[in-house]
Write an enzyme that holds these catalytic residues in place. Structure first.
Site, PDB file in Angstrom:
ATOM      1  N   HIS A  60       7.315 -32.030 -14.864  1.00 58.27           N
ATOM      2  CA  HIS A  60       7.652 -32.188 -16.063  1.00 58.27           C
ATOM      3  C   HIS A  60       9.190 -32.240 -16.488  1.00 58.27           C
ATOM      4  O   HIS A  60       9.484 -32.384 -17.526  1.00 58.27           O
ATOM      5  CB  HIS A  60       6.675 -31.224 -16.997  1.00 58.27           C
TER       6      HIS A  60
ATOM      7  N   ASP B  30      16.890 -32.903 -19.782  1.00 62.07           N
ATOM      8  CA  ASP B  30      15.543 -32.463 -20.224  1.00 62.07           C
ATOM      9  C   ASP B  30      14.654 -33.653 -19.492  1.00 62.07           C
ATOM     10  O   ASP B  30      15.114 -34.826 -19.506  1.00 62.07           O
ATOM     11  CB  ASP B  30      15.203 -32.901 -21.932  1.00 62.07           C
TER      12      ASP B  30
HETATM   13  C1  G6P Z   1       8.613 -26.666 -20.095  1.00 60.67           C
HETATM   14  C2  G6P Z   1       7.838 -26.628 -18.874  1.00 60.67           C
HETATM   15  C3  G6P Z   1       6.405 -26.263 -18.853  1.00 60.67           C
HETATM   16  C4  G6P Z   1       6.170 -24.932 -19.817  1.00 60.67           C
HETATM   17  C5  G6P Z   1       6.957 -24.933 -21.012  1.00 60.67           C
HETATM   18  C6  G6P Z   1       7.152 -23.715 -21.735  1.00 60.67           C
HETATM   19  O1  G6P Z   1       7.940 -27.758 -21.175  1.00 60.67           O
HETATM   20  O2  G6P Z   1       7.907 -27.579 -18.136  1.00 60.67           O
HETATM   21  O3  G6P Z   1       5.780 -25.977 -17.414  1.00 60.67           O
HETATM   22  O4  G6P Z   1       5.035 -24.478 -19.765  1.00 60.67           O
HETATM   23  O5  G6P Z   1       8.199 -25.457 -20.767  1.00 60.67           O
HETATM   24  O6  G6P Z   1       7.593 -22.775 -21.156  1.00 60.67           O
HETATM   25  P1  G6P Z   1       7.009 -21.314 -20.716  1.00 60.67           P
HETATM   26  O7  G6P Z   1       7.591 -20.347 -19.562  1.00 60.67           O
HETATM   27  O8  G6P Z   1       6.912 -20.479 -21.833  1.00 60.67           O
HETATM   28  O9  G6P Z   1       5.496 -21.584 -20.252  1.00 60.67           O
END
Ligand code: G6P
Length: 478
Positions: free
Chosen positions: A157, A365
């Site tokens: 992602h 991003d």
């Molecule tokens: C990004 C990453 C995700 C992640 C999200 C939130 O979008 O690609 O994999 O879940 O951030 O971050 P966190 O560390 O809170 O899961």
């Protein structure tokens, strides 16, 4: 009957206490709602010992949620350590922030193995497995070691780090080898696809067979771009519900009287938050006539606070907001209103619809789904304007937004002025083009494109074992 099993670190557990911040959880929920399946991952909780790590199963509609806690050690080595203090800065081109500890890498591998074991336990041979994001680069390797022949795909992602950054990480070679144990590797942008291809061929000397195929140790991996989308119809529906935005903010927000800018970000150095608020302060200085007639609403979710770089940024960010408010505030007006928490998704969509401008300033991003959601939430007869960093993956397909370099303060200030003063006809015409793009490749198209390739790629692999010459020429040209 075969089923789809998705693995991701975050899982949107139904009735979970807090909405998951970040686009991944929303996107996977959207992709699964339609076709159903299993969603496996971490439940967001920490426990003391390995003996306390049990999987819990919950079923809602056509999705089965299988989640477990992590131990404090796993959390700090795998999540706060290797995933977010080594891989995240690397993937976002911040080699200055990369920290590497072999013990954290071991913790990362241990958690990858934990989930691979669970996959081996729950998957039938005909099931399709789709693994998401940088937390799980090595899961397919362990699945293969456990004897699984399933189709296993991986989608990243976030951006993909270039070769010179991988070369700074001691275990890079191993990780890229592990990546080549997947059948399909999906990236957000054409640029990331090219970078990933180049890293595989340079670091592993993997053989490039086609634009999107590499061969490494008898295994073919398809490496392809699948730009993630949103569900425009569902967003439009959610956005049309009326919400009294006042209820969500601590101070009065005058969405009707003033022009409003919305920003929605995790407090992450990749999001360019300090750059944006510096430009906003400059704007207020340069165009004082806007003072009292504009308000910047910011939903800023603190995250990963165990990682020092995130702690430092959070502190600096709060100070920055306070400084702007102190410098410009007047009796009945405050230029920035900030909520330091995640918000329910449908509330966000309603706020988007009421905001005149959405300002995205990422320094790097993967895609940035806020850009797409903001457009999908707009009122077609009076849409707002999207200011989008040219460094967000979304910029590759959203050229009708106002694209800007977030590190160029003058350009940021000018672009904000243009956005605020854009005539309705121009807003409508840009909105129409952008909305067309969102509908042409929505979240279901994204999921179907990936899963179709995963299906097809595996048949190509089977053909290959029979010898390339026997392959149908249609496949050879793909
Ligand atoms: C990004 C990453 C995700 C992640 C999200 C939130 O979008 O690609 O994999 O879940 O951030 O971050 P966190 O560390 O809170 O899961």
């Amino acid at each position: 009957m075969s089923k789809l099993i998705i693995l991701s670190n975050r899982v949107s557990i139904p009735n979970g206490q807090k909405p998951a911040a970040g686009g991944l959880a929303v996107a996977i929920q959207d992709a699964l709602d339609d076709i159903g399946g299993v969603w496996l991952g971490w439940n967001g909780e920490k426990v003391d010992t390995q003996d306390d790590v049990h999987f819990n199963i919950l079923r809602k509609d056509n999705v089965e949620y299988i989640t477990c806690p992590l131990t404090h050690n796993q959390y700090s080595d795998y999540y706060a350590g290797f995933a977010n203090n080594t891989l995240w800065p690397a993937m976002h081109y911040r080699s200055d922030l990369i920290e590497y500890k072999s013990s954290e890498y071991e913790g990362y591998q241990q958690v990858n193995y934990l989930f691979a074991q669970k996959l081996a336990e729950i998957a039938q041979p005909e099931d399709t497995i789709w693994v998401h994001d940088y937390h799980f680069l090595s899961v397919a390797k362990y699945c293969r070691e456990l004897g699984m022949q399933n189709k296993i795909g991986f989608f990243l992602h976030i951006p993909f780090a270039p070769l010179f950054i991988w070369q700074r990480i001691p275990c890079a070679q191993q990780l890229i080898e592990d990546l080549c144990q997947y059948d399909v590797v999906g990236l957000q942008t054409d640029k990331d696809q090219k970078v990933c291809m180049q890293v595989c061929t340079s670091l592993l000397k993997a053989q490039k067979i086609q634009q999107t195929l590499v061969s490494y140790h008898q295994r073919l991996t398809m490496i392809k771009c699948y730009p993630i989308g949103v569900n425009p119809a569902a967003i439009q529906k959610a956005a049309q519900q009326f919400i009294d935005v006042q209820d969500l903010f601590t101070r009065p927000v005058e969405l009707n009287a003033a022009k409003t800018i919305i920003g929605v970000d995790r407090i992450d150095y990749s999001k360019g938050l300090l750059e944006r608020f510096l430009s906003y302060a400059e704007f207020l200085e340069k165009y004082p006539e806007y003072q009292q007639h504009i308000q910047h609403l910011q939903i800023a979710c603190p995250c990963r606070l165990e990682v020092p770089a995130y702690q430092r940024l959070f502190e600096r960010f709060k100070i920055k907001i306070e400084m702007i408010n102190q410098e410009f505030a007047q009796e009945d007006w405050q230029p920035v209103e900030c909520i330091y928490d995640a918000m329910k998704h449908h509330h966000l969509m309603q706020i988007y619809r009421q905001a005149d401008v959405c300002w995205i300033s990422s320094i790097r991003d993967g895609m940035n789904l806020v850009a797409k959601e903001y457009i999908a939430a707009q009122n077609p007869s009076n849409p707002g304007v999207l200011i989008l960093s040219k460094y967000a993956g979304a910029a590759e397909h959203m050229s009708e937004a106002l694209l800007v370099d977030p590190t160029d303060k003058t350009a940021m200030v000018d672009t904000l002025k243009t956005a605020l003063e854009m005539p309705r006809q121009e807003r409508i015409s840009r909105y129409k083009q952008l909305m067309k793009g969102l509908k042409d490749f929505d979240i279901n198209d994204w999921r179907n494109a990936f899963l179709n390739d995963l299906q097809y790629k595996t048949s190509l692999q089977d053909f290959r074992f029979m010898g390339m010459r026997n392959v149908n020429p249609i496949y050879q040209n793909l």
